[in-house]
Structures are given as C-alpha cells and as structure tokens.
Design a protein around this motif. Structure first.
Motif, PDB file in Angstrom:
ATOM      1  N   SER A   1       1.044  -1.249  -0.033  1.00  0.00           N
ATOM      2  CA  SER A   1      -0.140   0.023  -0.079  1.00  0.00           C
ATOM      3  C   SER A   1       0.932   1.244   0.118  1.00  0.00           C
ATOM      4  N   THR A   2       0.434   2.310  -0.680  1.00  0.00           N
ATOM      5  CA  THR A   2       1.143   3.592  -0.839  1.00  0.00           C
ATOM      6  C   THR A   2       0.316   4.694   0.029  1.00  0.00           C
ATOM      7  N   ALA A   3      -0.604   4.145   0.650  1.00  0.00           N
ATOM      8  CA  ALA A   3      -1.350   5.234   1.460  1.00  0.00           C
ATOM      9  C   ALA A   3      -0.461   5.801   2.639  1.00  0.00           C
ATOM     10  N   PRO A   4      -0.608   7.057   2.941  1.00  0.00           N
ATOM     11  CA  PRO A   4       0.383   7.535   3.764  1.00  0.00           C
ATOM     12  C   PRO A   4       0.192   6.874   5.031  1.00  0.00           C
ATOM     13  N   ASP A   5      -1.086   6.569   5.614  1.00  0.00           N
ATOM     14  CA  ASP A   5      -1.272   6.109   6.750  1.00  0.00           C
ATOM     15  C   ASP A   5      -1.422   4.488   6.956  1.00  0.00           C
ATOM     16  N   ALA A   6      -1.098   3.730   5.926  1.00  0.00           N
ATOM     17  CA  ALA A   6      -1.129   2.382   5.800  1.00  0.00           C
ATOM     18  C   ALA A   6      -0.540   1.803   6.730  1.00  0.00           C
ATOM     19  N   ILE A   7      -1.199   0.660   7.121  1.00  0.00           N
ATOM     20  CA  ILE A   7      -0.401  -0.267   8.329  1.00  0.00           C
ATOM     21  C   ILE A   7       0.465  -1.162   7.538  1.00  0.00           C
ATOM     22  N   PRO A   8       1.508  -1.197   8.234  1.00  0.00           N
ATOM     23  CA  PRO A   8       2.444  -2.359   7.099  1.00  0.00           C
ATOM     24  C   PRO A   8       1.641  -3.685   7.171  1.00  0.00           C
ATOM     25  N   GLY A   9       2.091  -4.313   5.855  1.00  0.00           N
ATOM     26  CA  GLY A   9       1.572  -5.455   5.494  1.00  0.00           C
ATOM     27  C   GLY A   9       0.174  -5.572   4.696  1.00  0.00           C
ATOM     28  N   ARG A  10      -0.154  -4.160   4.692  1.00  0.00           N
ATOM     29  CA  ARG A  10      -1.442  -3.990   3.586  1.00  0.00           C
ATOM     30  C   ARG A  10      -0.899  -3.672   2.299  1.00  0.00           C
ATOM     31  N   TRP A  11      -1.859  -3.915   1.452  1.00  0.00           N
ATOM     32  CA  TRP A  11      -1.792  -4.269  -0.109  1.00  0.00           C
ATOM     33  C   TRP A  11      -2.677  -3.470  -0.774  1.00  0.00           C
ATOM     34  N   LYS A  12      -1.930  -2.900  -1.918  1.00  0.00           N
ATOM     35  CA  LYS A  12      -2.698  -2.016  -3.053  1.00  0.00           C
ATOM     36  C   LYS A  12      -2.979  -3.025  -4.121  1.00  0.00           C
ATOM     37  N   ILE A  13      -4.235  -3.243  -4.710  1.00  0.00           N
ATOM     38  CA  ILE A  13      -4.578  -3.861  -5.850  1.00  0.00           C
ATOM     39  C   ILE A  13      -4.622  -2.839  -7.160  1.00  0.00           C
ATOM     40  N   GLU A  14      -3.567  -2.882  -7.884  1.00  0.00           N
ATOM     41  CA  GLU A  14      -3.446  -2.129  -8.934  1.00  0.00           C
ATOM     42  C   GLU A  14      -3.970  -2.459 -10.560  1.00  0.00           C
ATOM     43  N   PHE A  15      -4.310  -1.362 -11.037  1.00  0.00           N
ATOM     44  CA  PHE A  15      -5.110  -1.872 -12.545  1.00  0.00           C
ATOM     45  C   PHE A  15      -4.710  -0.764 -13.337  1.00  0.00           C
ATOM     46  N   SER A  16      -4.781  -1.237 -14.699  1.00  0.00           N
ATOM     47  CA  SER A  16      -4.638  -0.324 -15.874  1.00  0.00           C
ATOM     48  C   SER A  16      -5.606  -0.056 -16.627  1.00  0.00           C
ATOM     49  N   GLU A  17      -6.769  -0.567 -16.306  1.00  0.00           N
ATOM     50  CA  GLU A  17      -8.084  -0.018 -16.941  1.00  0.00           C
ATOM     51  C   GLU A  17      -9.273  -0.105 -16.125  1.00  0.00           C
ATOM     52  N   TYR A  18     -10.183   0.538 -16.392  1.00  0.00           N
ATOM     53  CA  TYR A  18     -11.565   0.468 -15.364  1.00  0.00           C
ATOM     54  C   TYR A  18     -12.759   0.809 -16.179  1.00  0.00           C
ATOM     55  N   ALA A  19     -13.900   0.583 -15.567  1.00  0.00           N
ATOM     56  CA  ALA A  19     -15.328   1.045 -16.172  1.00  0.00           C
ATOM     57  C   ALA A  19     -16.032   1.520 -14.902  1.00  0.00           C
ATOM     58  N   LEU A  20     -16.820   2.445 -15.068  1.00  0.00           N
ATOM     59  CA  LEU A  20     -17.841   2.595 -13.984  1.00  0.00           C
ATOM     60  C   LEU A  20     -18.962   1.719 -14.200  1.00  0.00           C
ATOM     61  N   VAL A  21     -19.406   1.206 -12.965  1.00  0.00           N
ATOM     62  CA  VAL A  21     -20.778   0.405 -13.189  1.00  0.00           C
ATOM     63  C   VAL A  21     -21.809   0.897 -12.058  1.00  0.00           C
ATOM     64  N   SER A  22     -22.772   0.372 -12.208  1.00  0.00           N
ATOM     65  CA  SER A  22     -23.823   0.735 -11.110  1.00  0.00           C
ATOM     66  C   SER A  22     -24.653  -0.532 -10.994  1.00  0.00           C
ATOM     67  N   VAL A  23     -24.376  -1.424 -10.174  1.00  0.00           N
ATOM     68  CA  VAL A  23     -24.864  -2.666  -9.829  1.00  0.00           C
ATOM     69  C   VAL A  23     -25.309  -2.630  -8.230  1.00  0.00           C
ATOM     70  N   PRO A  24     -26.509  -2.716  -7.983  1.00  0.00           N
ATOM     71  CA  PRO A  24     -27.174  -2.535  -6.621  1.00  0.00           C
ATOM     72  C   PRO A  24     -26.844  -3.737  -5.989  1.00  0.00           C
ATOM     73  N   ALA A  25     -26.681  -3.596  -4.461  1.00  0.00           N
ATOM     74  CA  ALA A  25     -26.905  -4.720  -3.802  1.00  0.00           C
ATOM     75  C   ALA A  25     -25.910  -5.892  -4.002  1.00  0.00           C
ATOM     76  N   VAL A  26     -24.817  -5.576  -4.234  1.00  0.00           N
ATOM     77  CA  VAL A  26     -23.588  -6.657  -4.617  1.00  0.00           C
ATOM     78  C   VAL A  26     -22.948  -6.933  -3.654  1.00  0.00           C
TER      79      VAL A  26
END
Length: 136
Positions: free
Chosen positions: A75-100
């Motif tokens: 994780s690159t978050a300034p306040d991240a707890i050691p041992g926490r992870w960031k899921i990286e991505f190259s492309e994205y789409a906005l969706v709207s799916v209720p109650a997932v």
C-alpha cells in the motif's frame, strides 16, 4: 460445475475518482498470491464509514467500479498499516450494480463477474493515464 473465482471484491468508503487517482484500491489485508490469480477488481461502496478518507457517495453495498488487475503491491497510502496491499489496475469501467456486497465481515472476498451480474462486453473501459501511480 462451479465458476472460477477470477474477481476480488472490496468494500470501500473511497470514491471512484480517489481510487483511479491512486492507481488502485488500498490498503487491504489480503493474500497477494490469491489476488494475482484474479483478473478483475470490483469496488463496492461502504457508505457507513466516517473515516477521514471516506469520500464515496455511491449507494451502500453497490458495485461502482470494475477494473482489470495488473498487480498487487505494498500500500502507498500515507497512513497504511504495514503488511497492507494495493490492488493495481490498468483500465477501469464505472458500473452501477445495486446490492452486490453480501454483508461479509471481511471487506475482501472472491467470486466471479457472472455471479455479480456484471457483463464486461456491456462496459466502456478507460485506460489509466501515465503517471497516475498505476502499473501496467
């Protein structure tokens, strides 16, 4: 026959804009090896979180972002707890799916897009711009 779990779903209070700007969803306690076997990240909204980083405004429990995973890193978050992870991505789409979000106590779970009712072929994907912090 069961479907392959190729999707990691996270329950986050962050907005789509913040996640895209950071180049991924973070700071998760998860198995990097398990996530690296997944192709997709689905972000679902935790609208009941009042932490300082909470800036999302999507309906509670709904899926709002689908992204193609490119890697997992610390994780690159300034306040991240050691041992926490960031899921990286190259492309994205906005969706709207209720109650997932199924209401799990753990904010990370694994499934597949068919179970979530998300069809990739119906979506418009956007590439992450260079320098956004994302790899891929």
């Amino acid at each position: 026959m069961s479907e392959i779990e190729d999707t990691v779903v996270v329950f986050t209070a962050k907005s789509p804009g913040k996640i895209v700007t950071e180049g991924g969803s973070q700071a998760w306690k998860l198995s990097p090896a398990h996530v690296e076997r997944c192709e997709w990240l689905v972000c679902t909204q935790n609208a009941h979180n009042d932490e300082p980083y909470a800036d999302g405004s999507e309906p509670h429990g709904s899926a709002f972002l689908l992204a193609r995973i490119t890697g997992v890193g610390p994780s690159t978050a300034p306040d991240a707890i050691p041992g926490r992870w960031k899921i990286e991505f190259s492309e994205y789409a906005l969706v709207s799916v209720p109650a997932v979000w199924p209401g799990n106590h753990n904010p990370v779970h694994y499934t597949n897009l068919a179970t979530l009712g998300i069809r990739v072929e119906d979506l418009e994907f956007h590439r992450i711009e260079a320098g956004s912090g994302a790899r891929g």
